[in-house]
Design an enzyme around this catalytic site. Structure first.
Site, PDB file in Angstrom:
ATOM      1  N   ASP B  13      31.304  36.474  37.670  1.00 21.89           N
ATOM      2  CA  ASP B  13      31.992  37.148  38.775  1.00 21.89           C
ATOM      3  C   ASP B  13      30.954  37.810  39.669  1.00 21.89           C
ATOM      4  O   ASP B  13      30.093  38.540  39.183  1.00 21.89           O
ATOM      5  CB  ASP B  13      32.945  38.225  38.241  1.00 21.89           C
ATOM      6  CG  ASP B  13      34.181  37.617  37.594  1.00 21.89           C
ATOM      7  OD1 ASP B  13      34.325  36.380  37.661  1.00 21.89           O
ATOM      8  OD2 ASP B  13      34.989  38.367  37.018  1.00 21.89           O
ATOM      9  N   ASP B 132      46.253  29.994  38.367  1.00 22.35           N
ATOM     10  CA  ASP B 132      46.459  31.122  37.458  1.00 22.35           C
ATOM     11  C   ASP B 132      47.923  31.106  37.039  1.00 22.35           C
ATOM     12  O   ASP B 132      48.808  31.184  37.895  1.00 22.35           O
ATOM     13  CB  ASP B 132      46.145  32.450  38.163  1.00 22.35           C
ATOM     14  CG  ASP B 132      44.658  32.588  38.507  1.00 22.35           C
ATOM     15  OD1 ASP B 132      43.846  31.810  37.973  1.00 22.35           O
ATOM     16  OD2 ASP B 132      44.325  33.463  39.322  1.00 22.35           O
TER      17      ASP B 132
END
Lengths: 205, 273
Positions: B13, B132
Protein backbone atom coordinates in the site's frame (compact mmCIF):
# COMPACT_ATOMS: atom_id res chain seq x y z
CA UNK A 1 29.66 1.80 -32.07
CA UNK A 2 29.11 0.45 -28.60
CA UNK A 3 25.46 1.39 -28.34
CA UNK A 4 22.52 -0.95 -28.58
CA UNK A 5 19.44 0.31 -30.40
CA UNK A 6 15.93 -0.49 -29.24
CA UNK A 7 13.45 0.06 -32.04
CA UNK A 8 10.25 1.75 -30.87
CA UNK A 9 7.17 0.83 -32.94
CA UNK A 10 5.50 3.81 -31.31
CA UNK A 11 2.76 1.67 -29.87
CA UNK A 12 3.68 0.69 -26.37
CA UNK A 13 5.84 0.76 -23.34
CA UNK A 14 9.48 -0.03 -23.99
CA UNK A 15 10.62 1.40 -20.69
CA UNK A 16 11.03 -2.04 -19.09
CA UNK A 17 13.39 -3.42 -21.72
CA UNK A 18 15.39 -0.20 -21.77
CA UNK A 19 15.92 -0.12 -18.02
CA UNK A 20 16.69 -3.85 -17.96
CA UNK A 21 19.68 -3.26 -20.24
CA UNK A 22 20.62 -0.17 -18.24
CA UNK A 23 20.70 -2.27 -15.07
CA UNK A 24 23.28 -4.39 -16.87
CA UNK A 25 25.25 -1.23 -17.60
CA UNK A 26 24.64 -1.45 -21.34
CA UNK A 27 24.51 1.71 -23.38
CA UNK A 28 21.07 1.67 -24.99
CA UNK A 29 19.21 4.12 -27.13
CA UNK A 30 15.59 4.09 -28.26
CA UNK A 31 15.28 4.72 -32.00
CA UNK A 32 12.24 5.37 -34.15
CA UNK A 33 14.04 5.24 -37.47
CA UNK A 34 16.62 2.79 -38.77
CA UNK A 35 18.28 5.30 -41.08
CA UNK A 36 21.42 5.29 -38.97
CA UNK A 37 21.46 1.66 -37.97
CA UNK A 38 25.21 1.44 -38.64
CA UNK A 39 25.82 3.60 -35.58
CA UNK A 40 24.80 0.73 -33.34
CA UNK A 41 26.31 -2.53 -32.30
CA UNK A 42 23.12 -4.53 -31.91
CA UNK A 43 19.38 -4.14 -32.40
CA UNK A 44 16.52 -5.05 -30.07
CA UNK A 45 13.00 -5.52 -31.38
CA UNK A 46 10.88 -5.20 -28.23
CA UNK A 47 7.77 -7.15 -27.39
CA UNK A 48 4.93 -4.70 -27.13
CA UNK A 49 2.05 -3.93 -29.46
CA UNK A 50 0.25 -5.68 -32.28
CA UNK A 51 1.65 -7.31 -35.41
CA UNK A 52 0.29 -5.03 -38.16
CA UNK A 53 1.02 -1.64 -36.56
CA UNK A 54 4.49 -2.83 -35.59
CA UNK A 55 5.17 -4.17 -39.11
CA UNK A 56 3.91 -0.92 -40.57
CA UNK A 57 6.42 1.06 -38.52
CA UNK A 58 9.34 -1.20 -39.45
CA UNK A 59 8.54 -1.84 -43.14
CA UNK A 60 10.13 1.39 -44.47
CA UNK A 61 13.45 0.17 -43.04
CA UNK A 62 13.22 -3.44 -44.11
CA UNK A 63 16.04 -3.29 -46.68
CA UNK A 64 18.22 -1.37 -44.27
CA UNK A 65 17.52 -3.96 -41.59
CA UNK A 66 18.29 -6.93 -43.86
CA UNK A 67 21.55 -5.31 -44.89
CA UNK A 68 22.55 -4.88 -41.25
CA UNK A 69 21.70 -8.49 -40.50
CA UNK A 70 23.67 -9.70 -43.52
CA UNK A 71 26.62 -7.72 -42.28
CA UNK A 72 26.43 -9.67 -39.02
CA UNK A 73 24.70 -7.23 -36.67
CA UNK A 74 23.29 -9.19 -33.73
CA UNK A 75 19.55 -8.80 -33.28
CA UNK A 76 17.31 -9.85 -30.42
CA UNK A 77 13.54 -10.01 -30.92
CA UNK A 78 11.40 -10.33 -27.83
CA UNK A 79 7.87 -11.76 -28.00
CA UNK A 80 6.21 -9.78 -30.83
CA UNK A 81 9.71 -8.71 -31.86
CA UNK A 82 10.54 -12.36 -32.47
CA UNK A 83 7.23 -13.11 -34.18
CA UNK A 84 7.94 -10.32 -36.70
CA UNK A 85 11.04 -12.18 -37.93
CA UNK A 86 8.84 -14.79 -39.62
CA UNK A 87 6.94 -14.63 -42.91
CA UNK A 88 3.46 -13.99 -41.63
CA UNK A 89 1.28 -14.02 -38.50
CA UNK A 90 -2.31 -14.94 -37.82
CA UNK A 91 -2.46 -11.77 -35.72
CA UNK A 92 -2.23 -9.55 -38.78
CA UNK A 93 -2.59 -9.31 -42.53
CA UNK A 94 0.71 -7.57 -43.35
CA UNK A 95 3.67 -9.76 -44.30
CA UNK A 96 6.39 -10.30 -41.70
CA UNK A 97 10.09 -9.55 -42.13
CA UNK A 98 10.71 -13.06 -43.55
CA UNK A 99 14.15 -13.18 -41.98
CA UNK A 100 13.26 -16.66 -40.75
CA UNK A 101 11.16 -19.18 -42.66
CA UNK A 102 7.86 -20.09 -41.09
CA UNK A 103 4.75 -18.49 -39.67
CA UNK A 104 3.18 -17.32 -36.44
CA UNK A 105 -0.07 -18.94 -35.32
CA UNK A 106 -2.51 -18.50 -32.46
CA UNK A 107 -2.24 -20.65 -29.36
CA UNK A 108 -4.86 -23.42 -29.23
CA UNK A 109 -8.37 -22.45 -28.17
CA UNK A 110 -8.28 -25.12 -25.47
CA UNK A 111 -6.18 -22.90 -23.15
CA UNK A 112 -6.65 -19.51 -21.50
CA UNK A 113 -5.39 -16.82 -23.85
CA UNK A 114 -3.17 -14.86 -23.46
CA UNK A 115 -0.65 -17.28 -22.04
CA UNK A 116 0.34 -15.10 -19.12
CA UNK A 117 2.56 -16.15 -16.28
CA UNK A 118 5.61 -18.18 -15.35
CA UNK A 119 6.30 -21.25 -17.44
CA UNK A 120 9.24 -23.60 -17.83
CA UNK A 121 11.83 -23.80 -20.56
CA UNK A 122 12.60 -27.16 -22.09
CA UNK A 123 16.16 -27.27 -23.22
CA UNK A 124 17.66 -30.18 -25.15
CA UNK A 125 21.08 -31.26 -24.01
CA UNK A 126 22.35 -30.69 -27.54
CA UNK A 127 21.24 -27.07 -27.79
CA UNK A 128 22.32 -26.15 -24.27
CA UNK A 129 25.94 -26.66 -25.38
CA UNK A 130 25.78 -24.60 -28.52
CA UNK A 131 23.33 -21.91 -27.44
CA UNK A 132 24.47 -18.35 -26.76
CA UNK A 133 21.41 -17.21 -24.80
CA UNK A 134 21.05 -20.40 -22.76
CA UNK A 135 24.59 -20.51 -21.49
CA UNK A 136 24.24 -21.29 -17.77
CA UNK A 137 20.45 -21.68 -17.96
CA UNK A 138 19.14 -25.04 -16.82
CA UNK A 139 16.41 -27.15 -18.33
CA UNK A 140 13.17 -26.36 -16.46
CA UNK A 141 14.02 -22.72 -15.70
CA UNK A 142 10.97 -20.49 -15.24
CA UNK A 143 10.41 -17.53 -17.55
CA UNK A 144 7.63 -14.93 -17.72
CA UNK A 145 5.37 -15.17 -20.76
CA UNK A 146 2.65 -12.85 -22.06
CA UNK A 147 1.50 -13.80 -25.57
CA UNK A 148 -1.36 -15.14 -27.63
CA UNK A 149 0.59 -16.31 -30.69
CA UNK A 150 3.62 -18.50 -31.20
CA UNK A 151 6.14 -19.14 -33.95
CA UNK A 152 6.14 -22.20 -36.16
CA UNK A 153 9.55 -22.15 -37.86
CA UNK A 154 9.99 -24.23 -41.00
CA UNK A 155 13.46 -25.23 -39.84
CA UNK A 156 13.30 -26.78 -36.37
CA UNK A 157 17.04 -26.32 -35.97
CA UNK A 158 16.58 -22.62 -35.15
CA UNK A 159 14.77 -23.60 -31.93
CA UNK A 160 17.05 -23.89 -28.90
CA UNK A 161 14.38 -24.09 -26.18
CA UNK A 162 10.69 -24.84 -26.09
CA UNK A 163 7.80 -24.39 -23.70
CA UNK A 164 4.42 -25.99 -23.48
CA UNK A 165 1.05 -24.32 -23.17
CA UNK A 166 -1.67 -26.35 -24.82
CA UNK A 167 0.93 -27.01 -27.49
CA UNK A 168 4.69 -27.22 -27.55
CA UNK A 169 6.12 -24.04 -29.05
CA UNK A 170 9.52 -22.39 -29.57
CA UNK A 171 10.57 -20.28 -26.59
CA UNK A 172 14.13 -19.42 -27.68
CA UNK A 173 15.27 -19.05 -31.27
CA UNK A 174 18.84 -18.69 -32.46
CA UNK A 175 20.10 -18.57 -36.01
CA UNK A 176 23.52 -17.07 -36.57
CA UNK A 177 23.33 -13.48 -35.38
CA UNK A 178 19.53 -13.63 -35.00
CA UNK A 179 18.08 -14.27 -31.55
CA UNK A 180 14.52 -14.40 -30.29
CA UNK A 181 12.60 -15.18 -27.14
CA UNK A 182 8.86 -15.71 -26.88
CA UNK A 183 8.95 -14.79 -23.18
CA UNK A 184 10.09 -11.51 -21.65
CA UNK A 185 13.62 -11.92 -20.25
CA UNK A 186 13.38 -8.37 -18.85
CA UNK A 187 10.50 -9.54 -16.62
CA UNK A 188 11.82 -13.00 -15.79
CA UNK A 189 13.83 -12.22 -12.67
CA UNK A 190 17.50 -13.08 -12.36
CA UNK A 191 17.33 -15.92 -14.91
CA UNK A 192 15.97 -13.53 -17.53
CA UNK A 193 18.66 -11.00 -16.71
CA UNK A 194 21.19 -13.79 -17.06
CA UNK A 195 20.01 -14.39 -20.64
CA UNK A 196 20.29 -10.68 -21.46
CA UNK A 197 23.80 -10.75 -20.02
CA UNK A 198 24.58 -13.69 -22.30
CA UNK A 199 23.42 -11.60 -25.24
CA UNK A 200 25.56 -8.64 -24.13
CA UNK A 201 28.61 -10.86 -23.70
CA UNK A 202 28.04 -12.27 -27.15
CA UNK A 203 27.93 -8.88 -28.87
CA UNK A 204 31.01 -7.67 -27.02
CA UNK A 205 33.08 -10.27 -28.79
CA UNK B 1 -1.77 -30.59 -18.68
CA UNK B 2 -1.22 -26.86 -18.33
CA UNK B 3 1.28 -26.10 -15.65
CA UNK B 4 1.82 -22.44 -15.12
CA UNK B 5 3.41 -21.74 -11.78
CA UNK B 6 0.99 -20.63 -9.10
CA UNK B 7 2.01 -17.08 -8.27
CA UNK B 8 2.76 -15.55 -4.88
CA UNK B 9 2.20 -11.80 -4.89
CA UNK B 10 3.10 -9.42 -2.06
CA UNK B 11 0.90 -6.32 -2.03
CA UNK B 12 2.22 -2.90 -1.02
CA UNK B 13 0.00 0.00 0.00
CA UNK B 14 1.41 3.33 -1.06
CA UNK B 15 0.35 6.66 0.43
CA UNK B 16 1.84 9.83 -1.06
CA UNK B 17 4.71 7.86 -2.51
CA UNK B 18 5.56 5.97 0.68
CA UNK B 19 4.77 2.39 1.61
CA UNK B 20 2.58 2.25 4.67
CA UNK B 21 2.02 -0.57 7.16
CA UNK B 22 4.92 -1.46 9.39
CA UNK B 23 7.65 -3.16 7.55
CA UNK B 24 10.99 -4.08 9.01
CA UNK B 25 13.58 -6.10 7.21
CA UNK B 26 17.23 -6.28 7.97
CA UNK B 27 18.24 -5.54 4.41
CA UNK B 28 16.10 -2.43 4.17
CA UNK B 29 17.28 0.84 5.59
CA UNK B 30 14.21 2.88 4.72
CA UNK B 31 11.10 0.82 5.46
CA UNK B 32 8.83 3.21 3.61
CA UNK B 33 10.75 3.25 0.35
CA UNK B 34 8.76 1.45 -2.37
CA UNK B 35 11.89 0.78 -4.40
CA UNK B 36 13.78 -0.84 -1.52
CA UNK B 37 10.79 -3.04 -0.74
CA UNK B 38 10.20 -3.95 -4.36
CA UNK B 39 13.82 -5.07 -4.62
CA UNK B 40 13.53 -6.99 -1.37
CA UNK B 41 10.50 -8.96 -2.59
CA UNK B 42 11.91 -9.46 -6.06
CA UNK B 43 15.04 -10.97 -4.49
CA UNK B 44 12.81 -13.07 -2.22
CA UNK B 45 11.39 -14.81 -5.31
CA UNK B 46 8.06 -13.00 -5.47
CA UNK B 47 6.45 -13.73 -8.84
CA UNK B 48 4.85 -10.37 -9.18
CA UNK B 49 4.04 -7.30 -7.08
CA UNK B 50 0.90 -5.27 -6.61
CA UNK B 51 1.11 -1.61 -5.62
CA UNK B 52 -2.07 -0.10 -4.31
CA UNK B 53 -2.14 3.68 -4.26
CA UNK B 54 -4.24 4.62 -1.27
CA UNK B 55 -3.46 8.32 -1.52
CA UNK B 56 -6.68 10.11 -0.82
CA UNK B 57 -5.93 13.49 -2.31
CA UNK B 58 -5.77 14.26 -6.00
CA UNK B 59 -2.74 16.51 -5.82
CA UNK B 60 -0.48 13.59 -4.90
CA UNK B 61 -1.57 11.55 -7.88
CA UNK B 62 1.53 12.40 -9.91
CA UNK B 63 3.69 11.02 -7.09
CA UNK B 64 2.58 7.50 -7.98
CA UNK B 65 3.86 7.85 -11.54
CA UNK B 66 7.29 8.69 -10.17
CA UNK B 67 7.11 5.72 -7.81
CA UNK B 68 6.23 3.45 -10.74
CA UNK B 69 9.18 4.71 -12.76
CA UNK B 70 11.61 4.10 -9.91
CA UNK B 71 10.22 0.64 -9.25
CA UNK B 72 10.38 -0.31 -12.94
CA UNK B 73 14.02 0.73 -13.02
CA UNK B 74 14.82 -1.41 -10.02
CA UNK B 75 13.06 -4.74 -10.50
CA UNK B 76 12.87 -7.42 -13.17
CA UNK B 77 9.52 -9.04 -12.38
CA UNK B 78 6.05 -7.88 -13.48
CA UNK B 79 4.02 -5.51 -11.34
CA UNK B 80 0.49 -4.16 -11.22
CA UNK B 81 -0.59 -0.75 -10.04
CA UNK B 82 -4.06 -0.03 -8.74
CA UNK B 83 -5.89 2.58 -6.74
CA UNK B 84 -7.11 5.86 -8.09
CA UNK B 85 -7.03 4.90 -11.77
CA UNK B 86 -10.16 6.53 -13.12
CA UNK B 87 -9.46 7.24 -16.76
CA UNK B 88 -7.52 6.20 -19.82
CA UNK B 89 -5.08 9.02 -19.11
CA UNK B 90 -4.45 7.75 -15.57
CA UNK B 91 -3.83 4.25 -16.94
CA UNK B 92 -1.59 5.46 -19.76
CA UNK B 93 0.60 7.45 -17.36
CA UNK B 94 1.08 4.42 -15.12
CA UNK B 95 1.73 1.96 -17.96
CA UNK B 96 4.17 4.23 -19.79
CA UNK B 97 6.01 4.69 -16.50
CA UNK B 98 6.76 0.97 -16.66
CA UNK B 99 3.94 -0.87 -14.88
CA UNK B 100 2.91 -4.11 -16.58
CA UNK B 101 -0.75 -3.96 -15.62
CA UNK B 102 -3.21 -1.51 -14.16
CA UNK B 103 -5.99 -2.50 -11.85
CA UNK B 104 -9.35 -0.72 -11.83
CA UNK B 105 -12.10 -1.13 -9.28
CA UNK B 106 -14.53 1.69 -8.50
CA UNK B 107 -13.98 3.31 -11.90
CA UNK B 108 -14.91 0.05 -13.64
CA UNK B 109 -18.15 -0.25 -11.69
CA UNK B 110 -19.10 3.34 -12.43
CA UNK B 111 -18.01 3.18 -16.04
CA UNK B 112 -17.72 -0.42 -17.27
CA UNK B 113 -16.78 0.69 -20.80
CA UNK B 114 -13.44 1.81 -19.36
CA UNK B 115 -12.48 -1.89 -19.22
CA UNK B 116 -13.09 -2.28 -22.95
CA UNK B 117 -11.26 0.94 -23.80
CA UNK B 118 -8.28 -0.19 -21.75
CA UNK B 119 -8.28 -3.56 -23.49
CA UNK B 120 -8.54 -2.03 -26.96
CA UNK B 121 -5.67 0.37 -26.43
CA UNK B 122 -3.26 -1.54 -24.18
CA UNK B 123 -4.27 -5.19 -24.68
CA UNK B 124 -6.14 -7.34 -22.22
CA UNK B 125 -2.94 -8.58 -20.57
CA UNK B 126 -2.63 -5.08 -19.05
CA UNK B 127 -6.14 -4.94 -17.63
CA UNK B 128 -6.82 -6.20 -14.12
CA UNK B 129 -10.22 -5.64 -12.58
CA UNK B 130 -10.21 -5.62 -8.80
CA UNK B 131 -13.38 -6.84 -7.15
CA UNK B 132 -14.00 -6.29 -3.43
CA UNK B 133 -16.74 -8.64 -2.29
CA UNK B 134 -18.60 -9.12 0.96
CA UNK B 135 -21.10 -11.74 2.01
CA UNK B 136 -24.56 -10.16 2.04
CA UNK B 137 -28.17 -11.16 2.39
CA UNK B 138 -30.48 -10.25 -0.45
CA UNK B 139 -33.09 -8.36 1.50
CA UNK B 140 -33.38 -6.99 4.96
CA UNK B 141 -30.55 -6.72 7.38
CA UNK B 142 -30.04 -7.36 11.06
CA UNK B 143 -30.86 -11.03 10.53
CA UNK B 144 -29.97 -13.43 13.28
CA UNK B 145 -27.39 -16.06 12.54
CA UNK B 146 -29.91 -18.92 12.35
CA UNK B 147 -31.96 -16.94 9.93
CA UNK B 148 -28.90 -16.24 7.88
CA UNK B 149 -27.98 -19.89 7.76
CA UNK B 150 -31.42 -20.84 6.52
CA UNK B 151 -31.32 -18.06 3.97
CA UNK B 152 -27.94 -19.24 2.83
CA UNK B 153 -29.27 -22.73 2.29
CA UNK B 154 -32.03 -21.28 0.19
CA UNK B 155 -29.41 -19.40 -1.80
CA UNK B 156 -30.28 -15.95 -0.65
CA UNK B 157 -26.83 -15.11 0.54
CA UNK B 158 -24.64 -13.64 -2.13
CA UNK B 159 -21.32 -11.92 -2.52
CA UNK B 160 -21.89 -8.25 -2.98
CA UNK B 161 -19.51 -5.93 -4.81
CA UNK B 162 -18.28 -3.00 -2.74
CA UNK B 163 -16.56 0.11 -4.08
CA UNK B 164 -14.68 3.09 -2.67
CA UNK B 165 -12.21 0.90 -0.82
CA UNK B 166 -14.86 -1.43 0.57
CA UNK B 167 -17.00 1.36 1.93
CA UNK B 168 -19.96 1.45 -0.40
CA UNK B 169 -22.16 -1.52 -1.34
CA UNK B 170 -23.38 -1.66 -4.93
CA UNK B 171 -26.06 -4.36 -4.77
CA UNK B 172 -24.18 -6.15 -7.55
CA UNK B 173 -23.42 -9.86 -7.37
CA UNK B 174 -19.64 -10.42 -7.46
CA UNK B 175 -19.86 -13.63 -9.50
CA UNK B 176 -22.08 -11.93 -12.10
CA UNK B 177 -19.79 -8.91 -12.15
CA UNK B 178 -16.76 -11.16 -12.66
CA UNK B 179 -18.41 -12.72 -15.71
CA UNK B 180 -19.31 -9.32 -17.05
CA UNK B 181 -15.85 -7.78 -16.67
CA UNK B 182 -14.38 -10.79 -18.44
CA UNK B 183 -16.69 -10.22 -21.38
CA UNK B 184 -15.80 -6.52 -21.35
CA UNK B 185 -12.13 -7.33 -21.76
CA UNK B 186 -10.50 -7.84 -18.34
CA UNK B 187 -7.38 -9.98 -18.55
CA UNK B 188 -7.24 -10.87 -14.88
CA UNK B 189 -9.23 -10.51 -11.67
CA UNK B 190 -7.97 -9.40 -8.28
CA UNK B 191 -10.60 -10.74 -5.94
CA UNK B 192 -10.61 -9.52 -2.35
CA UNK B 193 -12.86 -10.87 0.37
CA UNK B 194 -13.80 -7.98 2.63
CA UNK B 195 -15.02 -10.47 5.28
CA UNK B 196 -11.64 -12.18 5.38
CA UNK B 197 -9.38 -9.19 4.88
CA UNK B 198 -7.19 -8.68 7.95
CA UNK B 199 -8.47 -11.80 9.74
CA UNK B 200 -5.48 -14.01 8.91
CA UNK B 201 -7.72 -17.07 9.08
CA UNK B 202 -7.51 -18.00 5.44
CA UNK B 203 -8.84 -16.95 2.06
CA UNK B 204 -12.54 -17.03 1.29
CA UNK B 205 -12.46 -20.34 -0.51
CA UNK B 206 -16.12 -20.38 -1.41
CA UNK B 207 -16.08 -16.92 -2.98
CA UNK B 208 -12.85 -17.68 -4.84
CA UNK B 209 -14.06 -21.05 -6.07
CA UNK B 210 -17.32 -19.56 -7.34
CA UNK B 211 -15.58 -16.76 -9.22
CA UNK B 212 -12.93 -19.07 -10.67
CA UNK B 213 -15.62 -21.38 -11.99
CA UNK B 214 -17.48 -18.47 -13.55
CA UNK B 215 -14.60 -17.05 -15.59
CA UNK B 216 -11.84 -18.22 -17.87
CA UNK B 217 -9.22 -15.60 -16.95
CA UNK B 218 -6.68 -15.80 -14.12
CA UNK B 219 -7.87 -14.97 -10.61
CA UNK B 220 -5.67 -13.55 -7.87
CA UNK B 221 -7.19 -14.26 -4.46
CA UNK B 222 -6.75 -11.72 -1.69
CA UNK B 223 -7.81 -11.25 1.90
CA UNK B 224 -7.21 -13.51 4.87
CA UNK B 225 -3.73 -14.94 4.30
CA UNK B 226 -2.21 -15.88 7.64
CA UNK B 227 0.30 -18.49 6.55
CA UNK B 228 1.43 -20.92 3.86
CA UNK B 229 -1.30 -23.40 4.78
CA UNK B 230 -3.90 -20.89 3.66
CA UNK B 231 -2.24 -20.62 0.28
CA UNK B 232 -2.12 -24.38 0.00
CA UNK B 233 -5.85 -24.60 0.79
CA UNK B 234 -6.51 -21.90 -1.78
CA UNK B 235 -4.67 -23.72 -4.56
CA UNK B 236 -6.06 -27.13 -3.61
CA UNK B 237 -9.67 -26.12 -3.25
CA UNK B 238 -10.17 -23.36 -5.80
CA UNK B 239 -9.01 -22.59 -9.31
CA UNK B 240 -7.08 -19.51 -8.17
CA UNK B 241 -3.93 -18.76 -10.15
CA UNK B 242 -2.25 -16.53 -7.60
CA UNK B 243 -2.30 -15.73 -3.90
CA UNK B 244 -1.85 -12.17 -2.73
CA UNK B 245 -0.74 -11.34 0.78
CA UNK B 246 0.42 -8.29 2.63
CA UNK B 247 0.97 -8.42 6.37
CA UNK B 248 2.41 -11.94 6.66
CA UNK B 249 5.25 -10.78 4.42
CA UNK B 250 5.55 -7.22 5.64
CA UNK B 251 5.89 -8.16 9.27
CA UNK B 252 8.45 -10.81 8.42
CA UNK B 253 6.34 -13.73 9.66
CA UNK B 254 7.10 -15.60 6.47
CA UNK B 255 9.30 -14.96 3.50
CA UNK B 256 8.02 -15.59 -0.01
CA UNK B 257 10.62 -18.35 -0.20
CA UNK B 258 9.22 -20.01 2.96
CA UNK B 259 5.77 -20.04 1.45
CA UNK B 260 6.98 -21.42 -1.87
CA UNK B 261 9.03 -24.16 -0.28
CA UNK B 262 5.98 -25.24 1.72
CA UNK B 263 3.79 -25.21 -1.38
CA UNK B 264 6.32 -27.15 -3.43
CA UNK B 265 6.69 -29.76 -0.68
CA UNK B 266 2.94 -30.16 -0.83
CA UNK B 267 2.83 -30.69 -4.55
CA UNK B 268 1.93 -27.22 -5.79
CA UNK B 269 3.82 -26.10 -8.87
CA UNK B 270 5.62 -22.89 -7.96
CA UNK B 271 8.63 -21.09 -9.34
CA UNK B 272 11.64 -21.70 -7.13
CA UNK B 273 14.51 -19.27 -7.43
Amino acid sequence: MSKIAIFDYGAGNIFSIKVAFERLCADVEVIRSMDNLDLYKALILPGVGNFDPAMKSIMPYKDRLLEAIDSGMPMLGICLGMEMLFERSEEGTLPGLSILAGEVVMLPRSVKIPHMGWNRLRIDASSSNSSVLLNGIEDGTWMYFVHSYHARPRDGRVVSARSEYGVEFPAVIEHGNIFGTQFHPEKSGSDGMHMLTNFLNHIKR
Amino acid sequence: MILLAKRIIPCLDVDKGRVVKGIHFKDIRDAGDPVELAKHYSNDCADELVFLDITASEEHRATMVEVVKSVARAIDIPFTVGGGIRSMDDARAILLAGADKVSVNTAAVKNPSLITELKDVFGKQCVVVAIDAKRSIRDGDGEREMESKRKRERGEIFYEVYIYGGKRPTGMDAVEWARRVESLGAGELLLTSIDKDGTKDGYDLELTAQVCKAVNIPVIASGGAGGPEHMLALFRETGADAALAASIFHYGEYTVRDVKRYLKDNGVEVRIC
